[in-house]
Write an enzyme that holds these catalytic residues in place. Structure first.
Site, PDB file in Angstrom:
ATOM      1  N   LYS A 174       0.821  -1.220   0.000  1.00 34.48           N
ATOM      2  CA  LYS A 174       0.000   0.000   0.000  1.00 34.48           C
ATOM      3  C   LYS A 174       0.856   1.271   0.000  1.00 34.48           C
ATOM      4  O   LYS A 174       0.402   2.299  -0.495  1.00 34.48           O
ATOM      5  CB  LYS A 174      -1.012  -0.013   1.141  1.00 34.48           C
ATOM      6  CG  LYS A 174      -0.439   0.191   2.519  1.00 34.48           C
ATOM      7  CD  LYS A 174      -1.553   0.099   3.544  1.00 34.48           C
ATOM      8  CE  LYS A 174      -1.006  -0.154   4.929  1.00 34.48           C
ATOM      9  NZ  LYS A 174      -0.271   0.967   5.505  1.00 34.48           N
ATOM     10  N   ARG A 194      -6.899   1.947  12.560  1.00 32.50           N
ATOM     11  CA  ARG A 194      -6.544   0.533  12.595  1.00 32.50           C
ATOM     12  C   ARG A 194      -7.558  -0.260  13.433  1.00 32.50           C
ATOM     13  O   ARG A 194      -7.615  -1.475  13.357  1.00 32.50           O
ATOM     14  CB  ARG A 194      -5.147   0.399  13.204  1.00 32.50           C
ATOM     15  CG  ARG A 194      -4.321  -0.653  12.547  1.00 32.50           C
ATOM     16  CD  ARG A 194      -2.876  -0.529  12.937  1.00 32.50           C
ATOM     17  NE  ARG A 194      -2.064   0.039  11.865  1.00 32.50           N
ATOM     18  CZ  ARG A 194      -0.782   0.296  11.969  1.00 32.50           C
ATOM     19  NH1 ARG A 194      -0.143   0.079  13.091  1.00 32.50           N
ATOM     20  NH2 ARG A 194      -0.115   0.784  10.956  1.00 32.50           N
ATOM     21  N   ARG A 234      12.201 -12.352   2.648  1.00 29.55           N
ATOM     22  CA  ARG A 234      13.210 -11.297   2.742  1.00 29.55           C
ATOM     23  C   ARG A 234      14.427 -11.760   3.539  1.00 29.55           C
ATOM     24  O   ARG A 234      14.301 -12.261   4.652  1.00 29.55           O
ATOM     25  CB  ARG A 234      12.600 -10.062   3.407  1.00 29.55           C
ATOM     26  CG  ARG A 234      13.469  -8.848   3.257  1.00 29.55           C
ATOM     27  CD  ARG A 234      12.681  -7.617   3.491  1.00 29.55           C
ATOM     28  NE  ARG A 234      12.161  -7.579   4.862  1.00 29.55           N
ATOM     29  CZ  ARG A 234      11.662  -6.483   5.419  1.00 29.55           C
ATOM     30  NH1 ARG A 234      11.605  -5.369   4.729  1.00 29.55           N
ATOM     31  NH2 ARG A 234      11.204  -6.510   6.648  1.00 29.55           N
ATOM     32  N   ARG A 252      15.970 -11.777   9.335  1.00 35.42           N
ATOM     33  CA  ARG A 252      15.600 -11.159  10.617  1.00 35.42           C
ATOM     34  C   ARG A 252      14.492 -11.988  11.250  1.00 35.42           C
ATOM     35  O   ARG A 252      13.636 -12.521  10.557  1.00 35.42           O
ATOM     36  CB  ARG A 252      15.063  -9.737  10.397  1.00 35.42           C
ATOM     37  CG  ARG A 252      16.069  -8.740   9.904  1.00 35.42           C
ATOM     38  CD  ARG A 252      15.494  -7.342   9.946  1.00 35.42           C
ATOM     39  NE  ARG A 252      14.069  -7.354   9.617  1.00 35.42           N
ATOM     40  CZ  ARG A 252      13.207  -6.414   9.944  1.00 35.42           C
ATOM     41  NH1 ARG A 252      13.604  -5.365  10.619  1.00 35.42           N
ATOM     42  NH2 ARG A 252      11.937  -6.479   9.606  1.00 35.42           N
ATOM     43  N   ARG A 278       1.967 -11.735  12.906  1.00 32.96           N
ATOM     44  CA  ARG A 278       1.721 -10.306  12.621  1.00 32.96           C
ATOM     45  C   ARG A 278       0.419 -10.139  11.844  1.00 32.96           C
ATOM     46  O   ARG A 278      -0.342  -9.206  12.090  1.00 32.96           O
ATOM     47  CB  ARG A 278       2.883  -9.718  11.800  1.00 32.96           C
ATOM     48  CG  ARG A 278       4.086  -9.340  12.643  1.00 32.96           C
ATOM     49  CD  ARG A 278       5.323  -9.142  11.787  1.00 32.96           C
ATOM     50  NE  ARG A 278       5.239  -7.986  10.890  1.00 32.96           N
ATOM     51  CZ  ARG A 278       6.073  -7.784   9.867  1.00 32.96           C
ATOM     52  NH1 ARG A 278       7.029  -8.640   9.602  1.00 32.96           N
ATOM     53  NH2 ARG A 278       5.957  -6.718   9.119  1.00 32.96           N
TER      54      ARG A 278
END
Ligand SMILES: [Zn+2]
Length: 217
Positions: A13, A88, A127, A160, A171
């Site tokens: 986004k 949110r 990632r 990470r 998440r």
């Protein structure tokens, strides 16, 4: 035209926000940037927000709303704003309605960039970072070939803990738990515009721009 932008982490986004800002002259207001700006300038609100953040507590909605009010009241928002990262939760959506009423503005549309979970997990958990030069790579979208600094090889890549698949899933669960009622609410009052965030980034940009241009027609 005042818009809200919704999308899970990894939905892209931010890229869409930049594009809409450039094409339509909307002012992109990301709540994370607002916090950082106030903290950096050591404003009264920034000092209060920082106090909560350093204690690991959530910043109360009243502080965020006060920052938003001050930001939206500036003259550069004349063409409209694109709110990113807020609301949110349902409480925040209600607080936003009250704020817009006070400012004699209204939300004209809520753009939801929708990406299936499997894709979000693949994007976020693919990632990896080079330990030597800190450059991020993506296992499929931007695979490691040779390090830009030319001094390291693939063996230096690591992931990470934030990007590990289980953490990414957790998440997303948190995101949906908070935001699903907000999405339902905006759908109910007929402000929600869903755009698919899957496919080539240029196609997503075109679809997003077309959807926004169709608002109010
Ligand atoms: Zn490297």
């Amino acid at each position: 035209m005042d818009l809200v932008l919704l999308g899970a982490p990894g939905s892209g986004k931010g890229t869409q926000a930049e594009h809409l800002q450039r094409e339509l002259g909307l002012t992109h207001i990301a709540s994370g940037d607002l916090f950082r700006d106030h903290v950096k300038r050591q404003t009264e609100l920034g000092i209060q927000a920082n106090d909560y953040m350093t204690r690991g507590a959530l910043v109360p909605d009243a502080i965020t709303i006060a920052m938003l009010q001050e930001r939206i009241a500036r003259p550069d928002t004349v063409n409209g704003v694109l709110l990113d990262g807020f609301p949110r939760t349902m409480e925040q959506a209600i607080a936003l309605n009250e704020l817009m009423n006070r400012l004699e503005r209204e939300i004209d549309g809520v753009l939801y960039v929708e990406v299936p979970d499997e894709d979000l997990i693949a994007r976020l958990s693919g990632r990896v970072i080079c330990r030597e030069c800190q450059v991020p790579f993506h296992v499929t979208a931007n695979p490691f070939r040779v390090c830009p600094l030319g001094r390291c090889t693939g063996e230096h890549l690591y992931q990470r803990s934030d990007d590990a698949p289980d953490t990414v899933r957790a998440r997303l669960v948190t995101y949906y738990k908070q935001t699903a009622p907000v999405i339902d609410y905006y759908r109910l009052i007929k402000l929600l515009i869903t755009v698919s965030g899957v496919g080539h980034v240029d196609d997503v940009k075109k679809a997003t721009l077309a959807a926004v241009r169709a608002i109010g027609r």
